[in-house]
Design an enzyme around this catalytic site. Structure first.
Site: not given
Ligand SMILES: NC(=O)c1ccc[n+]([C@@H]2O[C@H](COP(=O)([O-])OP(=O)(O)OC[C@H]3O[C@@H](n4cnc5c(N)ncnc54)[C@H](OP(=O)(O)O)[C@@H]3O)[C@@H](O)[C@H]2O)c1
Length: 253
Positions: A146, A159
């Protein structure tokens, strides 16, 4: 830029497969003919994603459980993924949790959970896979980091610190493994329209999870080691990183 050719069509492991970013990346790998291994903790959601992928691409889809909060889960996942056929050629870490910064400032257990879900969990999964790829002289490892990892900010520094550690871990593995034929990439999104940013209000340069997922899949064959998505974040973060601390600490960035 001419993409590098992938050596063989094998399997790609996508960890955190229920994220919409991961879904888009897995769909792109499947479209290219790779078998995909989807790992996550929500089995029902995994079943739905797999059914959709099988209809669209007709590739082999394997589902495996993974919970970063369960001891041994990552090591088991890597062991199983490395034994499956077709052989594992790539692994993608999408797991992440923004957590609650205010709570993390009071509750150390919560702060540590954020670090585990964004950083330490990947060590269990990627270490044995990296060693197998090194022995084979081929493969790719991609982590979704990120822009938050580029500089600690008051709003989300637990984070951000976990993402910074993830970036450094991948950078070190890249220096070790690039010369052995293993590609190590980090994708750094800005704001993405997913559950993580839901209710944050209007956000600048908000990207769709599809676009970010495609950037993740492209990272496997592209030449860039660190990919900012959307691209302008590279320049925004360059400026933010270079603000002197005496100026930065007075801002609300
Ligand atoms: N959205 C943004 O603005 C943004 C910006 C920069 C980077 N990112 C990064 O992009 C990636 C995906 O995020 P997203 O935005 O798509 O959000 P998201 O839908 O909340 O995805 C997060 C993922 O991590 C999994 N996860 C969380 N805790 C876990 C655990 N204890 N064990 C196994 N899996 C776990 C979630 O699984 P569950 O469905 O089971 O919770 C989900 O598949 C993340 O690494 C995030 O930091 C996102």
């Amino acid at each position: 830029m001419t993409p590098l050719a992938l050596e063989t069509k094998g399997s790609v492991l996508v960890v955190g497969a229920t994220s919409p970013i991961a879904r888009a990346a897995a769909a792109e790998f499947a479209r290219q003919g790779y078998a995909v291994i989807l790992a996550a903790r929500d089995k029902d959601e995994l079943d739905r994603i797999a059914a959709d992928l099988r209809i669209r691409s007709r590739v082999e889809v394997t589902l495996l459980p993974y919970d970063a909060d369960l001891k041994g889960s990552g090591t088991r996942l890597a062991e199983i993924a490395l034994e499956l056929e077709p052989p594992l050629i790539g692994a993608v870490w999408v797991v992440g949790d923004l957590g609650d910064q205010d709570r993390a400032q009071e509750d150390v257990t919560h702060a540590k959970a954020i670090v585990r879900r964004n950083f330490t969990g990947v060590i269990d999964v990627f270490t044995p896979i990296a060693n197998a790829f090194e022995a084979r002289g081929a493969g790719f490892l991609i982590a979704v980091g990120s822009v938050a990892g580029d500089r600690g900010r008051a709003k989300n520094y637990v984070y951000g610190a976990a993402k910074a550690a993830l970036h450094a871990f991948m950078s070190g593995m890249r220096q070790r493994l690039d010369r052995k034929g293993v590609r190590v990439r980090v994708v750094k999104p800005g704001f993405v329209d997913t559950a993580m940013t839901f209710a944050m209000g209007p956000l600048p340069l908000l990207a769709s999870p599809d676009k970010v997922g495609q950037a993740v899949a492209r990272a496997a064959t592209g030449k860039k080691d660190e990919i900012y998505t959307p691209g302008p974040w590279r320049w925004i973060m360059l400026i933010i990183r270079h603000l002197p601390e005496r100026v930065f600490k007075k801002t609300n960035i």
